[in-house]
Design an enzyme around this catalytic site. Structure first.
Site, PDB file in Angstrom:
ATOM      1  N   CYS A 153       0.821  -1.204   0.000  1.00 57.10           N
ATOM      2  CA  CYS A 153       0.000   0.000   0.000  1.00 57.10           C
ATOM      3  C   CYS A 153       0.864   1.267   0.000  1.00 57.10           C
ATOM      4  O   CYS A 153       1.534   1.550  -0.978  1.00 57.10           O
ATOM      5  CB  CYS A 153      -0.975  -0.035   1.182  1.00 57.10           C
ATOM      6  SG  CYS A 153      -2.407   1.040   0.957  1.00 57.10           S
ATOM      7  N   HIS A 176      -3.660  -5.095   0.374  1.00 54.59           N
ATOM      8  CA  HIS A 176      -3.419  -5.584   1.737  1.00 54.59           C
ATOM      9  C   HIS A 176      -3.473  -7.107   1.770  1.00 54.59           C
ATOM     10  O   HIS A 176      -4.566  -7.688   1.761  1.00 54.59           O
ATOM     11  CB  HIS A 176      -4.475  -5.015   2.686  1.00 54.59           C
ATOM     12  CG  HIS A 176      -4.351  -3.558   2.942  1.00 54.59           C
ATOM     13  ND1 HIS A 176      -4.262  -3.019   4.209  1.00 54.59           N
ATOM     14  CD2 HIS A 176      -4.292  -2.501   2.094  1.00 54.59           C
ATOM     15  CE1 HIS A 176      -4.172  -1.707   4.127  1.00 54.59           C
ATOM     16  NE2 HIS A 176      -4.186  -1.363   2.845  1.00 54.59           N
ATOM     17  N   GLU A 207      -2.830  -9.098   4.216  1.00 54.17           N
ATOM     18  CA  GLU A 207      -3.059  -9.696   5.535  1.00 54.17           C
ATOM     19  C   GLU A 207      -4.495 -10.196   5.706  1.00 54.17           C
ATOM     20  O   GLU A 207      -4.801 -10.916   6.660  1.00 54.17           O
ATOM     21  CB  GLU A 207      -2.708  -8.704   6.648  1.00 54.17           C
ATOM     22  CG  GLU A 207      -3.745  -7.651   6.959  1.00 54.17           C
ATOM     23  CD  GLU A 207      -3.886  -6.609   5.874  1.00 54.17           C
ATOM     24  OE1 GLU A 207      -4.994  -6.072   5.696  1.00 54.17           O
ATOM     25  OE2 GLU A 207      -2.878  -6.326   5.183  1.00 54.17           O
TER      26      GLU A 207
END
Length: 388
Positions: A267, A357, A359
């Protein structure tokens, strides 16, 4: 100013954009006024992770999913220690949450943390307006913050909105990052040590690395090169974060590139890597926010459904390999909706980044392999002595 949940729900509210368009509704969360950049998120789930994502600092988030708050708020899904959004906009909030992990209603949590919101407006019309006109400054006003207690004077409110600071040129990472280094220990046998620069990091990100045997030292955004190499890292991680990447200092990023330490950025970190390589950055018309963005890995052709939260992007050529001060670079991932650069890779150094992202908090797990890729780089690259 805040009221009780019931009092807030009964208060009139108005949302006013900087171009003068307004929407009337009811207060949701705290009663008062707030300003920020109006952006929309297309996620159907994961509102708690969205609210607590530091990348949303100074942004008023419009939820495109009509029903918000159905699962309440729990004590496990926060991505940081507080709600970061500047304001919250929903169409049809849940009256009563229903989930076995719920501890309290969402509107009560918004009141508790002083987050001003609005409900009962046509969020589809607002989203279409932002798609056509672009993300812009916005204000939410409710209760006594309204002129004479009623949403009538849009012109005066719009003028106040236009005086609020813009996102372009905003340097915000230090406002959301940790002020001191902390360590997330490896789960199981420790294999590597990583220095993670906190530019607005989400709590799940170091946890994903810890699951792979990585001891993560999370350093403040103001960390120096000496701070990074004092922990003798096997790799360096650049996190997500808010604000304009053109305002960020690149000293640490360039030092890591020069030493050849394995580097992984996501990001905001992707944008900083792009700048360090000599590419520019620019503000997108309305950005990518949500957990359903299609991205193609150009090396494999595989399409991933990914979690996004960014309003800026890297300006790098899609049709060729570029020469940079640190070797050859290519665009590794691209958004299938609009061809925005979604990843970079150096061909001559152990360095890569993505704009999204991986995660998966909240979001799909398609991109989890990127943490394994980072681990593989650290496993195969001989480390340079930082004292040399």
């Amino acid at each position: 100013m805040t009221l009780s949940t019931r009092g807030a729900a009964q208060a009139p509210a108005v949302l006013v954009l900087e171009d003068g368009r307004g929407f009337r509704g009811r207060a949701y969360g705290a009663v008062g006024e707030t300003f920020g950049e109006a952006v929309f998120s297309t996620g159907m789930t994961g509102y708690q992770e969205t609210l607590t994502d530091p990348s949303y600092h100074r942004q008023v988030v419009v939820m495109t999913a009509p029903h918000i708050g159905n699962t309440g708020v729990n004590d496990e899904d926060d991505e940081s220690g507080r709600i970061w959004v500047a304001g919250y906009v929903v169409r049809d909030p849940a009256r009563t949450p229903s989930n076995w992990r719920s501890r309290r209603p969402l509107d009560e949590e918004l009141v508790r943390q002083g987050v001003v919101g609005i409900s009962g407006i046509d969020t589809r019309a607002l989203t279409r307006h932002l798609r056509e006109r672009g993300a812009m400054r916005v204000g939410i006003f409710s209760g006594p913050a309204l002129p004479d207690g009623s949403p009538t004077d849009h012109a005066a409110l719009a003028e106040r909105v236009r005086r609020a600071p813009a996102m372009k040129g905003a340097n915000l990472s230090a406002e959301v990052a940790a002020t001191e280094t902390y360590v997330v220990p490896a789960i199981g046998t420790k294999r590597f040590t990583v220095a993670a620069i906190d530019l607005g990091i989400k709590g799940m990100t170091p946890r994903r690395m810890a699951e792979r045997g990585i001891e993560v030292h999370v350093l403040p955004a103001t960390a120096t090169v000496d701070d990074v190499y004092a922990i003798e890292p096997d790799g360096v991680f650049l996190s997500n974060g808010p604000g304009d990447p053109a305002t960020a200092d690149l000293t640490v990023v360039k030092a890591v590139l020069e030493r050849g330490t394995p580097l992984f950025g996501i990001c905001f970190g992707n944008q900083l890597l792009g700048r360090a390589l000599g590419f520019g950055t620019y503000k997108l018309k309305y950005g990518h926010r949500g957990i359903n963005q299609p991205v193609q890995d150009r090396s494999t052709g595989k399409v991933e459904v990914t979690a996004h939260n960014h309003g800026f992007a890297v300006d790098a050529p899609l049709d060729r390999i570029s020469d940079t001060p640190y070797g050859r670079a290519e665009v590794s991932h691209v958004c299938l909706n609009d061809n925005v650069v979604e990843g970079l890779r150096l061909l001559d150094r152990p360095v890569f980044s993505v704009q999204y992202h991986p995660e998966a908090a909240a979001g799909p797990h398609d991109a989890a392999y990127l943490f394994d890729r980072f681990t593989s780089l650290m496993n195969t690259v001989p480390m340079e002595d930082p004292r040399a």
